[in-house]
Every structure is written in C-alpha cells, then in structure tokens.
Design an enzyme around this catalytic site. Structure first.
Site: not given
Ligand code: CMC
Length: 430
Positions: A308, A365
């Site tokens: 998140h 989720d």
């Molecule tokens: N599985 C594997 N790696 C992950 C995940 C995951 N679910 N989430 C983040 N990472 C890694 C990402 O690859 C990155 O790694 P590195 O630093 O080596 O490049 C690091 O963690 C930071 O990730 P980010 O994408 O830069 O972080 P963010 O804050 O921009 O993204 C997020 C947050 C929710 C989009 C992301 O964690 C994600 O894609 N999660 C899976 C999708 C998900 O469950 N979304 C629902 C969010 S909660 C409800 C909502 O908002 O609707």
C-alpha cells in the site's frame, strides 16, 4: 491550522522562507503554493507520493502505525457498532446522526432506488460479457442525461438530491449489470428491505421465488461497505476531486471515480486476488512458488492484495476483514481452500525479507474477495461492490472540495524534457 514554523530553502545563494502547515494530528507540510512565484521553481513528485493536494477533515490515516479513522472515529469501532448508511451520513455530513436523522436520511435514499425504466434498454445495448465496472461507470455518467436539472455543483439542493440519488441507485445499477450478464430479469428494488439486503435481493433474487437474505451475509456485506467507505486521497478519490475541480456535475465525477477504481493497482485488486488464489489452487502451484514469482524482477506478477502506498504496517481494514472472513465462512459452514492458500501466502510473505524490507502487508483487498466468493458473488462484481462502499467517501470529498476556501481547478505542472525548438522542415521523419 498554520503554525509559525517556517522552512528555509536556499536557492542560488538566496534564502526563501516557506510556511509550514500543521494538521490536528501533528502532520506537517511545507506550503509551496508561492514557491514558483518566489523562486521560479516547482515541486516534482511523481505519483504525488509526497504531495498534499488539500486539507481535509474527513479521514485520518497513520500509515506507520496502521490507524484509520473516519471523522476521528476508529474504523474498528465503526465496524463493530455502526452500519453503512450511518457511516455514509458521518462521512458526508460530518457527524453521526441521531436515530431520527438517520431514519430521515435512509428514507430519502430509499425513495430513489429505482432506475428510470429506459435504463433497461441502456443495459440491453451492452454486450453480455461487459465488465460491470464499465456498465456502472457508463450508467452513472448517464444519470446526467436523466437529471439535467440537477447538474449545478453550486446549488446545495441539487447537490443533495444528486448525492441521495447516487447512494440509492448505484447498488441498483451494479445489480442490473450483473443480471444483464447472466440473462436474468432485472429485479426492482424492494424498499422494505435495508440498503444491503435490497442490494442482495436485486443481485440474487428472481421473480419466481421468494428470496430470503441470510442475516450473516447481510452483516458481512455491510461490514465490508463500512471498511471501504473512505480512504482519504487515494487514486479514485483524487480523480473525483480533480474532475470535480473543473466544475462539472457530480455524476460525471463519480463516473470518473469508478473508472479510476477499476484498475488492478487500486480497487480492481480484489478481483485479481481471487484470480491469483484460484490459479494457485488450480495450476498446482505452491504458495511459496507464487511468492517467488511475485518477488522476481523477470515476472510481472505481484502478490495481489499486498502493499500500500500509505500503510507501512498491517492495513487495519485487512485485520478486521481477515477476522470477519474466518467468522463468516465458519457460520456459513464453508470450507474454503482459497482462504487456506491466502493464509499461507500471508505467512510466507510476512516472514520473507523482500516483503519485510519493503514493508508490504496485506491490504483491504486481500481477504475481502474470499468473503464475497463464499457468499456466491462472482469475481467481476467485487470491484463494483468496492465502488458502492467507496461512494460515500467520494461524495464527502467532492462536497468538501467545493466548500474549501482554497478551491481552484486542479492543474499540476511538469518538467518538460522533450525536444527543444525544432522547425517543421528540420524535424526528423520516420
Ligand atoms: N508484490 C510484490 N512486490 C510488490 C508489491 C506486491 N504486491 N507491492 C509493491 N511491491 C514492490 C515493488 O515491486 C517495489 O519494489 P522495488 O523497490 O524493488 O522496485 C516496491 O515494492 C515498492 O512498490 P511500488 O509499486 O513503488 O509502491 P507504491 O506505493 O507505488 O504501490 C501498490 C502501492 C498498492 C500499487 C502496490 O503495493 C501494488 O501494486 N500492490 C498490489 C496491488 C494491490 O493490492 N492493490 C490494492 C491496494 S489497497 C486498496 C486500493 O487502493 O484499492
């Protein structure tokens, strides 16, 4: 509240002072609104990860400590004692209603649950396999064509009617989208039922048989709606605000919010979680193998329902939902292989260095889809149900934005890094 603190910025040998703004929970921000006029600089913050777009009194999140409160009230207390319409009232009007006020509010919402009869033709024009999120966003946008006398965002009465109409009609629209996809007749709302029971009735009822909603199911859906009701400046809420800042009508803004929510990085993740769990179950993969894929840079898979932008701790909503998941499945007597896989995935991820280092925990989720699944709700309906839950939050933010003395059209800047001046006859062609 603005405190007397100032931040200093040293640029080209000059010192500029920037005011520091503090919120009621002690969060502080450098107010950069005059930065460009004073220094010629703008701020650059991809994904707005460190940018406050507004002040807001609706929802407080402390991502480090895993705290979520609506109007100051902890989410856990609302989950235990409140119901979805009361929470909607709290978010939209800013205070908990008395019994009488809540009854008036619920009654007004009940009055608007029906859709214009022409909506049947509207749905009839969509392909059977249309994703219900596309159908919902189109149907909500189409409300602007049915209520042209209620489109002025500056008219409080028009806004109030539109707010009640949206709360009332979105469940009907979502249920119609589902009924259309399976070829069953649309069920008119039955306004003797509660908000959630009515939704379930429109979703699962048929004209041939009486449909009785199991209380444990209605309670579970009500709980999920409460937990989804707001989450401050998330992608869809920011979309609603940004679109609304152009002074377009409320229906257009909520339609845009539904589209933003649909993406798999946002609300669409709940559908993706179930696909992931089903794939692990059906493809004979182990949970550990999937976690390895999610970590690999050569694989695009992520552990859906994990991570998140704001929470660097366990998402408090996920904690409540995980407990509810065990409770509801237990009471329904459902043994779910998907729940077993989810629990295993969580255990593996929470003790894995990759997830620990990045502070990735289960989010809202991760477990919600397992409850929906056990109730018999198809996966394509998970995100529309998130939208029904999130609607009060979108509405509250839209109203708050329009009342904000700092209100202005949203219009970020950029750092241009394209070609410098290139004359037409000198430009390369490919
Ligand atoms: N599985 C594997 N790696 C992950 C995940 C995951 N679910 N989430 C983040 N990472 C890694 C990402 O690859 C990155 O790694 P590195 O630093 O080596 O490049 C690091 O963690 C930071 O990730 P980010 O994408 O830069 O972080 P963010 O804050 O921009 O993204 C997020 C947050 C929710 C989009 C992301 O964690 C994600 O894609 N999660 C899976 C999708 C998900 O469950 N979304 C629902 C969010 S909660 C409800 C909502 O908002 O609707």
């Amino acid at each position: 509240m603005t405190v007397s603190l100032k931040a200093e910025l040293h640029v080209d040998g000059k010192v500029f002072e920037l005011p520091v703004v503090q919120g009621t929970e002690g969060e502080r921000a450098v107010d950069t609104r005059n930065l460009r006029s004073q220094t010629g600089l703008i701020t650059l913050d991809p994904g707005f990860a460190n940018t406050g777009a507004c002040r807001s009194a609706i929802t407080f999140i402390d991502g480090e400590r895993g705290i979520l409160r609506y109007r100051g009230i902890p989410i856990e207390e609302l989950a235990e004692h409140s119901n979805f319409l009361e929470v909607a009232h709290l978010l939209i009007y800013g205070y908990l209603p008395t019994e009488q006020t809540l009854e008036r509010f619920s009654q007004s919402v009940r009055l608007h649950t029906m859709l214009h009869e022409d909506f049947k033709r509207f749905y009839g024009a969509l392909p059977k396999d249309a994703h219900p999120m596309a159908a919902c966003s189109a149907a909500v946008g189409a409300l602007a064509t049915f209520y042209p006398d209620c489109l002025d965002p500056r008219d409080p009465r028009q806004v109030e009617i539109s707010v009640h109409r949206l709360l009332a009609k979105l469940p009907t629209m979502a249920a119609y989208a589902y009924k259309h996809s399976i070829g069953q007749p649309f069920m008119y709302p039955d306004n003797r039922r509660s908000y959630v029971e009515n939704f379930l009735y429109m979703l699962f009822g048929t004209p041939c048989e009486e449909y009785v909603v199991e209380p444990v199911v209605a309670k579970a859906i009500d709980l999920l709606f409460i937990l989804h009701a707001d989450h401050e400046q998330n992608c869809s809420t920011s979309t609603v605000r940004l679109v609304g800042s152009s002074m377009v009508n409320l229906f257009a803004c909520i339609s845009a919010g539904i589209n933003a929510l649909w993406g798999p990085r946002h609300g669409g993740a709940n559908q993706e979680v179930i696909h992931m769990l089903v794939a692990i179950r059906d493809e004979g993969m182990t949970a550990r193998q999937f976690v390895e894929r999610a970590k690999s840079k050569d694989d695009t898979s992520r552990l859906m329902g994990f991570g998140h932008r704001v929470y660097r701790n366990y998402d408090p909503r996920a904690r409540v939902i995980k407990k509810a998941c065990h409770d509801v499945l237990g009471r329904l007597g459902v043994h779910s292989k998907l729940l077993e896989i989810a629990v295993e995935l969580e255990e593996i991820a929470l003790s894995d260095e990759y997830f620990i280092e990045r502070k990735l925990y289960p989010n809202v989720d991760f477990y919600s889809g397992i409850i929906y699944n056990a109730i018999g709700i198809p996966a394509t309906m998970f995100t529309p149900m998130f939208a029904i839950g999130r609607l009060p939050g979108w509405l509250a933010h839209w109203i708050e934005m329009h009342a904000d003395e700092d209100f202005k059209i949203g219009r970020p800047r950029q750092i241009y890094d394209g070609a410098t001046l290139t004359h037409y006859h000198e430009a390369e062609r490919h």
